[in-house]
Design a protein around this motif. Structure first.
Motif, PDB file in Angstrom:
ATOM      1  N   VAL A  34       0.809  -1.215   0.000  1.00  0.00           N
ATOM      2  CA  VAL A  34       0.000   0.000   0.000  1.00  0.00           C
ATOM      3  C   VAL A  34       0.844   1.268   0.000  1.00  0.00           C
ATOM      4  CG1 VAL A  34      -2.001  -1.127   1.049  1.00  0.00           C
ATOM      5  CG2 VAL A  34      -0.285  -0.050   2.523  1.00  0.00           C
ATOM      6  N   ALA A  35       2.136   1.141   0.300  1.00  0.00           N
ATOM      7  CA  ALA A  35       3.035   2.298   0.294  1.00  0.00           C
ATOM      8  C   ALA A  35       4.472   1.806   0.158  1.00  0.00           C
ATOM      9  CB  ALA A  35       2.888   3.120   1.579  1.00  0.00           C
ATOM     10  N   LEU A  36       5.310   2.683  -0.360  1.00  0.00           N
ATOM     11  CA  LEU A  36       6.738   2.403  -0.459  1.00  0.00           C
ATOM     12  C   LEU A  36       7.455   3.100   0.673  1.00  0.00           C
ATOM     13  CD1 LEU A  36       7.292   2.993  -4.292  1.00  0.00           C
ATOM     14  CD2 LEU A  36       6.904   0.835  -3.105  1.00  0.00           C
ATOM     15  N   VAL A  37       8.388   2.418   1.299  1.00  0.00           N
ATOM     16  CA  VAL A  37       9.230   3.031   2.331  1.00  0.00           C
ATOM     17  C   VAL A  37      10.438   3.600   1.595  1.00  0.00           C
ATOM     18  CG1 VAL A  37      10.571   2.649   4.422  1.00  0.00           C
ATOM     19  CG2 VAL A  37       8.458   1.348   4.039  1.00  0.00           C
ATOM     20  N   LYS A  38      10.663   4.903   1.782  1.00  0.00           N
ATOM     21  CA  LYS A  38      11.780   5.547   1.091  1.00  0.00           C
ATOM     22  C   LYS A  38      12.684   6.269   2.075  1.00  0.00           C
ATOM     23  CE  LYS A  38       9.655   6.232  -3.423  1.00  0.00           C
ATOM     24  NZ  LYS A  38       9.387   7.201  -4.489  1.00  0.00           N
ATOM     25  N   GLU A  39      13.959   6.197   1.792  1.00  0.00           N
ATOM     26  CA  GLU A  39      14.984   6.931   2.536  1.00  0.00           C
ATOM     27  C   GLU A  39      15.792   7.701   1.500  1.00  0.00           C
ATOM     28  OE1 GLU A  39      15.739   6.373   5.994  1.00  0.00           O
ATOM     29  OE2 GLU A  39      14.203   4.857   6.308  1.00  0.00           O
ATOM     30  N   SER A  40      15.827   9.003   1.611  1.00  0.00           N
ATOM     31  CA  SER A  40      16.541   9.860   0.656  1.00  0.00           C
ATOM     32  C   SER A  40      16.095   9.587  -0.777  1.00  0.00           C
ATOM     33  CB  SER A  40      18.053   9.672   0.779  1.00  0.00           C
ATOM     34  OG  SER A  40      18.480   9.941   2.095  1.00  0.00           O
ATOM     35  N   GLY A  41      14.795   9.345  -0.970  1.00  0.00           N
ATOM     36  CA  GLY A  41      14.240   9.128  -2.297  1.00  0.00           C
ATOM     37  C   GLY A  41      14.411   7.726  -2.850  1.00  0.00           C
ATOM     38  N   LYS A  42      15.109   6.870  -2.124  1.00  0.00           N
ATOM     39  CA  LYS A  42      15.367   5.506  -2.593  1.00  0.00           C
ATOM     40  C   LYS A  42      14.442   4.525  -1.858  1.00  0.00           C
ATOM     41  CE  LYS A  42      19.075   2.157  -3.094  1.00  0.00           C
ATOM     42  NZ  LYS A  42      20.456   1.831  -2.832  1.00  0.00           N
ATOM     43  N   VAL A  43      13.835   3.587  -2.604  1.00  0.00           N
ATOM     44  CA  VAL A  43      12.956   2.597  -1.991  1.00  0.00           C
ATOM     45  C   VAL A  43      13.795   1.645  -1.137  1.00  0.00           C
ATOM     46  CG1 VAL A  43      11.352   0.688  -2.412  1.00  0.00           C
ATOM     47  CG2 VAL A  43      11.278   2.712  -3.872  1.00  0.00           C
ATOM     48  N   THR A  44      13.434   1.563   0.147  1.00  0.00           N
ATOM     49  CA  THR A  44      14.146   0.672   1.068  1.00  0.00           C
ATOM     50  C   THR A  44      13.232  -0.395   1.648  1.00  0.00           C
ATOM     51  OG1 THR A  44      13.752   2.170   2.928  1.00  0.00           O
ATOM     52  CG2 THR A  44      15.827   2.447   1.706  1.00  0.00           C
ATOM     53  N   GLY A  45      11.913  -0.289   1.384  1.00  0.00           N
ATOM     54  CA  GLY A  45      10.984  -1.270   1.924  1.00  0.00           C
ATOM     55  C   GLY A  45       9.576  -1.054   1.420  1.00  0.00           C
ATOM     56  N   TYR A  46       8.675  -1.853   1.973  1.00  0.00           N
ATOM     57  CA  TYR A  46       7.292  -1.870   1.515  1.00  0.00           C
ATOM     58  C   TYR A  46       6.345  -1.932   2.713  1.00  0.00           C
ATOM     59  CZ  TYR A  46      10.000  -3.544  -2.463  1.00  0.00           C
ATOM     60  OH  TYR A  46      10.943  -3.681  -3.452  1.00  0.00           O
ATOM     61  N   LYS A  47       5.284  -1.124   2.691  1.00  0.00           N
ATOM     62  CA  LYS A  47       4.243  -1.196   3.723  1.00  0.00           C
ATOM     63  C   LYS A  47       3.104  -2.033   3.146  1.00  0.00           C
ATOM     64  CE  LYS A  47       1.325   1.400   6.836  1.00  0.00           C
ATOM     65  NZ  LYS A  47       0.967   2.718   7.363  1.00  0.00           N
ATOM     66  N   LEU A  48       2.689  -3.030   3.919  1.00  0.00           N
ATOM     67  CA  LEU A  48       1.658  -3.954   3.456  1.00  0.00           C
ATOM     68  C   LEU A  48       0.273  -3.553   3.947  1.00  0.00           C
ATOM     69  CD1 LEU A  48       3.517  -7.345   4.040  1.00  0.00           C
ATOM     70  CD2 LEU A  48       3.522  -5.871   2.020  1.00  0.00           C
ATOM     71  N   SER A  49      -0.735  -4.149   3.331  1.00  0.00           N
ATOM     72  CA  SER A  49      -2.126  -3.828   3.650  1.00  0.00           C
ATOM     73  C   SER A  49      -2.508  -4.175   5.089  1.00  0.00           C
ATOM     74  CB  SER A  49      -3.068  -4.531   2.667  1.00  0.00           C
ATOM     75  OG  SER A  49      -2.792  -5.916   2.602  1.00  0.00           O
ATOM     76  N   ASP A  50      -1.727  -5.018   5.763  1.00  0.00           N
ATOM     77  CA  ASP A  50      -2.011  -5.326   7.169  1.00  0.00           C
ATOM     78  C   ASP A  50      -1.239  -4.415   8.129  1.00  0.00           C
ATOM     79  OD1 ASP A  50       0.585  -6.294   7.009  1.00  0.00           O
ATOM     80  OD2 ASP A  50       0.091  -8.329   7.659  1.00  0.00           O
ATOM     81  N   GLY A  51      -0.517  -3.421   7.565  1.00  0.00           N
ATOM     82  CA  GLY A  51       0.217  -2.465   8.391  1.00  0.00           C
ATOM     83  C   GLY A  51       1.674  -2.822   8.619  1.00  0.00           C
ATOM     84  N   HIS A  52       2.064  -4.052   8.346  1.00  0.00           N
ATOM     85  CA  HIS A  52       3.464  -4.439   8.526  1.00  0.00           C
ATOM     86  C   HIS A  52       4.347  -3.742   7.502  1.00  0.00           C
ATOM     87  CE1 HIS A  52       1.816  -7.819  10.875  1.00  0.00           C
ATOM     88  NE2 HIS A  52       2.952  -7.695  11.538  1.00  0.00           N
TER      89      HIS A  52
END
Length: 106
Positions: A34-52
């Motif tokens: 549901v969302a991309l985790v970004k640090e300094s504009g770079k994708v570092t992770g993923y937020k899932l629909s269950d909140g994890h």
């Protein structure tokens, strides 16, 4: 001429799939990103629909296990990452999702 247009349409739908090194089969209870985790504009992770929130490596592994739907695994410069499965829609592409910062679980 119509045949050329048909071939171009077929190629444009096949090429994105060819960029994927793995297209895992999703489990029935698979989550969505549901969302991309970004640090300094770079994708570092993923937020899932269950909140994890998963880091990039955990996300790739979860997708390979069938725990994330709608994505395939691609490789760039020896690093694996997730990519939306092409379905003709732009609104559900990973690049269209909102961004969050940090890898703190919700």
């Amino acid at each position: 001429m119509e045949n050329i247009n048909t071939n171009q349409a077929n190629i444009s739908s096949v090429l994105p799939m060819m960029a994927l090194s793995d297209i895992p089969e999703s489990k029935p209870d698979a989550k969505e990103i549901v969302a991309l985790v970004k640090e300094s504009g770079k994708v570092t992770g993923y937020k899932l629909s269950d909140g994890h929130i998963l880091n990039k490596e955990e996300g790739v592994e979860a997708a390979k296990q069938g725990d994330i739907k709608g994505v395939g695994v691609a490789t760039r410069n020896g690093s694996e990452y997730l990519k939306s499965l092409p379905d003709g829609r732009e609104d559900n592409n990973l690049s269209s999702l909102p961004s969050v910062t940090g890898l703190h679980e919700s």
